[in-house]
Scaffold this motif. Structure first.
Motif, PDB file in Angstrom:
ATOM      1  N   THR A   1      29.742  65.910  64.523  1.00  0.00           N
ATOM      2  CA  THR A   1      28.615  66.299  63.671  1.00  0.00           C
ATOM      3  C   THR A   1      29.007  66.280  62.196  1.00  0.00           C
ATOM      4  OG1 THR A   1      29.203  68.636  63.950  1.00  0.00           O
ATOM      5  CG2 THR A   1      27.521  67.729  65.439  1.00  0.00           C
ATOM      6  N   ARG A   2      30.062  65.544  61.863  1.00  0.00           N
ATOM      7  CA  ARG A   2      30.476  65.440  60.463  1.00  0.00           C
ATOM      8  C   ARG A   2      31.238  64.141  60.246  1.00  0.00           C
ATOM      9  NH1 ARG A   2      33.970  70.592  59.479  1.00  0.00           N
ATOM     10  NH2 ARG A   2      32.345  71.487  60.811  1.00  0.00           N
ATOM     11  N   PHE A   3      31.221  63.642  59.029  1.00  0.00           N
ATOM     12  CA  PHE A   3      31.997  62.452  58.680  1.00  0.00           C
ATOM     13  C   PHE A   3      32.308  62.487  57.187  1.00  0.00           C
ATOM     14  CE2 PHE A   3      27.615  61.199  57.905  1.00  0.00           C
ATOM     15  CZ  PHE A   3      27.678  60.462  56.727  1.00  0.00           C
ATOM     16  N   ASP A   4      33.345  61.756  56.785  1.00  0.00           N
ATOM     17  CA  ASP A   4      33.736  61.647  55.379  1.00  0.00           C
ATOM     18  C   ASP A   4      33.294  60.303  54.818  1.00  0.00           C
ATOM     19  OD1 ASP A   4      34.888  64.092  55.629  1.00  0.00           O
ATOM     20  OD2 ASP A   4      36.944  63.451  55.202  1.00  0.00           O
ATOM     21  N   PHE A   5      32.820  60.335  53.572  1.00  0.00           N
ATOM     22  CA  PHE A   5      32.406  59.108  52.903  1.00  0.00           C
ATOM     23  C   PHE A   5      32.666  59.252  51.412  1.00  0.00           C
ATOM     24  CE2 PHE A   5      28.782  56.377  51.223  1.00  0.00           C
ATOM     25  CZ  PHE A   5      29.386  55.163  51.529  1.00  0.00           C
ATOM     26  N   LEU A   6      33.594  58.437  50.897  1.00  0.00           N
ATOM     27  CA  LEU A   6      33.898  58.387  49.462  1.00  0.00           C
ATOM     28  C   LEU A   6      34.313  59.748  48.890  1.00  0.00           C
ATOM     29  CD1 LEU A   6      31.034  55.991  48.317  1.00  0.00           C
ATOM     30  CD2 LEU A   6      33.391  55.414  48.923  1.00  0.00           C
ATOM     31  N   GLY A   7      35.101  60.486  49.667  1.00  0.00           N
ATOM     32  CA  GLY A   7      35.619  61.754  49.185  1.00  0.00           C
ATOM     33  C   GLY A   7      34.731  62.949  49.461  1.00  0.00           C
TER      34      GLY A   7
ATOM     35  N   ARG B   1      23.339  66.847  62.344  1.00  0.00           N
ATOM     36  CA  ARG B   1      22.742  68.118  62.736  1.00  0.00           C
ATOM     37  C   ARG B   1      22.245  68.896  61.521  1.00  0.00           C
ATOM     38  NH1 ARG B   1      24.048  73.462  63.815  1.00  0.00           N
ATOM     39  NH2 ARG B   1      23.194  74.298  65.763  1.00  0.00           N
ATOM     40  N   ASP B   2      21.013  69.390  61.605  1.00  0.00           N
ATOM     41  CA  ASP B   2      20.458  70.210  60.532  1.00  0.00           C
ATOM     42  C   ASP B   2      19.439  71.183  61.106  1.00  0.00           C
ATOM     43  OD1 ASP B   2      18.187  68.720  61.025  1.00  0.00           O
ATOM     44  OD2 ASP B   2      18.259  67.586  59.150  1.00  0.00           O
ATOM     45  N   ASN B   3      18.571  71.721  60.264  1.00  0.00           N
ATOM     46  CA  ASN B   3      17.604  72.735  60.674  1.00  0.00           C
ATOM     47  C   ASN B   3      16.598  72.206  61.696  1.00  0.00           C
ATOM     48  OD1 ASN B   3      17.000  75.553  60.040  1.00  0.00           O
ATOM     49  ND2 ASN B   3      15.002  74.805  59.399  1.00  0.00           N
TER      50      ASN B   3
ATOM     51  N   PHE C   1      13.872  80.139  50.462  1.00  0.00           N
ATOM     52  CA  PHE C   1      14.224  80.363  51.865  1.00  0.00           C
ATOM     53  C   PHE C   1      15.475  79.560  52.227  1.00  0.00           C
ATOM     54  CE2 PHE C   1       9.572  81.077  51.887  1.00  0.00           C
ATOM     55  CZ  PHE C   1       9.590  82.418  52.274  1.00  0.00           C
ATOM     56  N   CYS C   2      16.322  80.175  53.050  1.00  0.00           N
ATOM     57  CA  CYS C   2      17.538  79.500  53.523  1.00  0.00           C
ATOM     58  C   CYS C   2      17.215  78.585  54.702  1.00  0.00           C
ATOM     59  CB  CYS C   2      18.587  80.524  53.944  1.00  0.00           C
ATOM     60  SG  CYS C   2      19.302  81.456  52.588  1.00  0.00           S
ATOM     61  N   PHE C   3      17.886  77.457  54.737  1.00  0.00           N
ATOM     62  CA  PHE C   3      17.765  76.538  55.868  1.00  0.00           C
ATOM     63  C   PHE C   3      19.070  75.778  56.008  1.00  0.00           C
ATOM     64  CE2 PHE C   3      16.772  73.982  52.226  1.00  0.00           C
ATOM     65  CZ  PHE C   3      17.204  72.696  52.541  1.00  0.00           C
ATOM     66  N   THR C   4      19.224  75.078  57.121  1.00  0.00           N
ATOM     67  CA  THR C   4      20.421  74.269  57.356  1.00  0.00           C
ATOM     68  C   THR C   4      20.103  72.809  57.084  1.00  0.00           C
ATOM     69  OG1 THR C   4      21.213  75.805  59.048  1.00  0.00           O
ATOM     70  CG2 THR C   4      22.167  73.596  59.033  1.00  0.00           C
TER      71      THR C   4
ATOM     72  N   ARG D   1      28.089  67.218  56.512  1.00  0.00           N
ATOM     73  CA  ARG D   1      27.931  68.076  57.690  1.00  0.00           C
ATOM     74  C   ARG D   1      26.792  69.060  57.439  1.00  0.00           C
ATOM     75  NH1 ARG D   1      29.833  73.213  56.839  1.00  0.00           N
ATOM     76  NH2 ARG D   1      31.486  73.537  55.271  1.00  0.00           N
ATOM     77  N   ALA D   2      26.482  69.841  58.470  1.00  0.00           N
ATOM     78  CA  ALA D   2      25.430  70.857  58.327  1.00  0.00           C
ATOM     79  C   ALA D   2      25.902  71.950  57.377  1.00  0.00           C
ATOM     80  CB  ALA D   2      25.103  71.443  59.701  1.00  0.00           C
TER      81      ALA D   2
END
Length: 418
Positions: free
Chosen positions: A281-287, A270-272, A301-304, A291-292
């Motif tokens: 909507t998230r996972f761990d990989f190598l520490g 998930r993103d902008n 400008f801010c974005f996700t 996620r968004a």
């Protein structure tokens, strides 16, 4: 030095010396004989000669591997096998000779334990692929190092070397028993000890055929990153990820491997641009936790964006280490000694976890470090014990006058200790 003609195998003494240098650089603990690297070096010339003589004669038999259980972040343990110093050197002799033959055949998306490649390279590739594809299949192989099929592994080894001493000693290492803490021996019929010098190379070779080559043949359009047994695959749609998961499950079962039913998951990146709502909507990989996250583009400008940052489990682990380093036994230390010891670890944390989304590391760990430094100072200096404000002012002035005393200060972190 010249080689003895009566030896069964041609192994140079220089290769044993090079192997010793590599093992020395990596350090490591004692095996079942309780002989440390320093004790081994007490009679270095004779010890190295014994290794060379036995390897060259074909009469080298590895001793049992010492089993140690290392705690994991989820409360479980990871079994680690620690060979003796002499056995690590013998394994390194074979590894240094075999690795150049295997390296050219490995897949370009395989990153684990390979020269010139790192975990950060794998994280960087995963980040870019997550931007381009919406779904990730996060694979977790249950007890991978303890599940490797010896027969399939030796078949792969023989595919790339006809050197008799390679296969002879690899077979002996695979069959070497494990000694538990209570002294009992456990025979091994599968797996290779996680902690052995040659184990990562053998594990890479096994998964090269069990996964990499198979993916190229059956799923050529799927991108993936593999760091040893840590694997993530990138898919276009959810249905493709579901189908791929079942296909890989069947493939691994045929190779004697099992996917973890809970830790293996399908994740929506998930993103902008991708704003749908899904359970994962998230996972761990190598520490790193992907996620968004809020980010700022070149125009300000801010974005996700779907980006990696240090994972919460690693933050907790680092904080526990900091507490250990700054306990009651360190109150008698000088400030410079404390900084010198901490900086050995801080530089490593910042060089690795600060590579992506450094602000998360600085906020979660940098702020905690400052709080612990202040905590240490209040117990060491009487004038600071009764006032938290005085301690904070002391820390503030210290940062102003000695900005390079602690390694995380020079990184640019300017947050207030809490």
């Amino acid at each position: 030095m010249g080689q003895t003609k009566s030896k069964s195998f041609v192994i140079s003494k220089q290769s044993v010396w090079q192997a010793y240098q590599q093992v020395k650089a990596s350090r490591g603990g004692c095996g079942i004989d309780q002989v440390s690297l320093e004790a081994f070096e007490g009679n270095l010339k004779d010890n190295l000669y014994k290794i060379w003589n036995r390897l060259s004669s074909g009469c080298y038999f590895p001793p049992p591997v010492r089993r140690v259980n290392i705690p994991k972040g989820d409360g479980s343990t990871r079994p680690l096998g620690i060979p003796t110093v002499a056995d690590r050197i013998a394994q390194m002799v074979v590894k240094l000779d075999l690795e150049p033959r295997l390296e050219p055949i490995f897949h370009r998306w395989s990153y684990g334990y390979r020269p010139g490649r790192s975990a950060l390279d794998a994280v960087e590739a995963a980040r870019k692929h997550c931007w381009q594809r919406s779904w990730v299949l996060d694979l977790d192989i249950k007890g991978f190092f303890d599940s490797i099929d010896h027969e399939l592994l030796m078949k792969a080894v023989r595919q790339h070397t006809d050197c008799r001493w390679h296969t002879l000693y690899i077979e002996r290492w695979l069959e070497a028993p494990v000694q538990h803490a209570d002294g009992c021996l456990e025979e091994r019929t599968c797996g290779t000890p996680q902690g052995g010098v040659i184990s990562p190379l053998l594990a890479n070779l096994f998964l090269h055929y069990a996964f990499d080559v198979w993916m190229q043949r059956h799923w050529p359009d799927i991108w993936f990153e593999r760091y040893a047994d840590d694997i993530i695959c990138h898919c276009e749609i959810e249905q493709q990820a579901l189908k791929l998961r079942e296909s890989i499950r069947e493939r691994f079962l045929a190779c004697g491997l099992t996917l973890h039913p809970i830790k293996t998951q399908i994740v929506y990146c998930r993103d902008n641009r991708r704003r749908k709502t899904y359970a994962n909507t998230r996972f761990d990989f190598l520490g790193f936790e992907f996620r968004a996250r809020t980010a700022i583009d070149r125009r300000g400008f801010c974005f996700t964006g779907f980006n990696p940052a240090i994972s919460p489990s690693k933050v907790h682990g680092i904080r526990d280490r900091i507490r250990e380093f700054m306990g009651s036994r360190q109150y008698c230390w000088s400030l410079s000694r404390l900084a010198q010891r901490l900086n050995l670890y801080i530089r490593g944390w910042w060089n690795y976890y600060g590579k992506f989304y450094r602000s998360e590391l600085e906020y979660r760990v940098g702020r905690f470090l400052d709080a612990r430094i202040m905590h240490w100072a209040r117990r060491k200096y009487k004038r600071l014990r009764d006032s938290r404000r005085k301690a904070w002012l002391w820390l503030y002035r210290l940062r102003r006058t000695q900005p390079h005393l602690f390694a995380h200060w020079s990184s640019g972190w300017v947050g207030r200790a809490v």
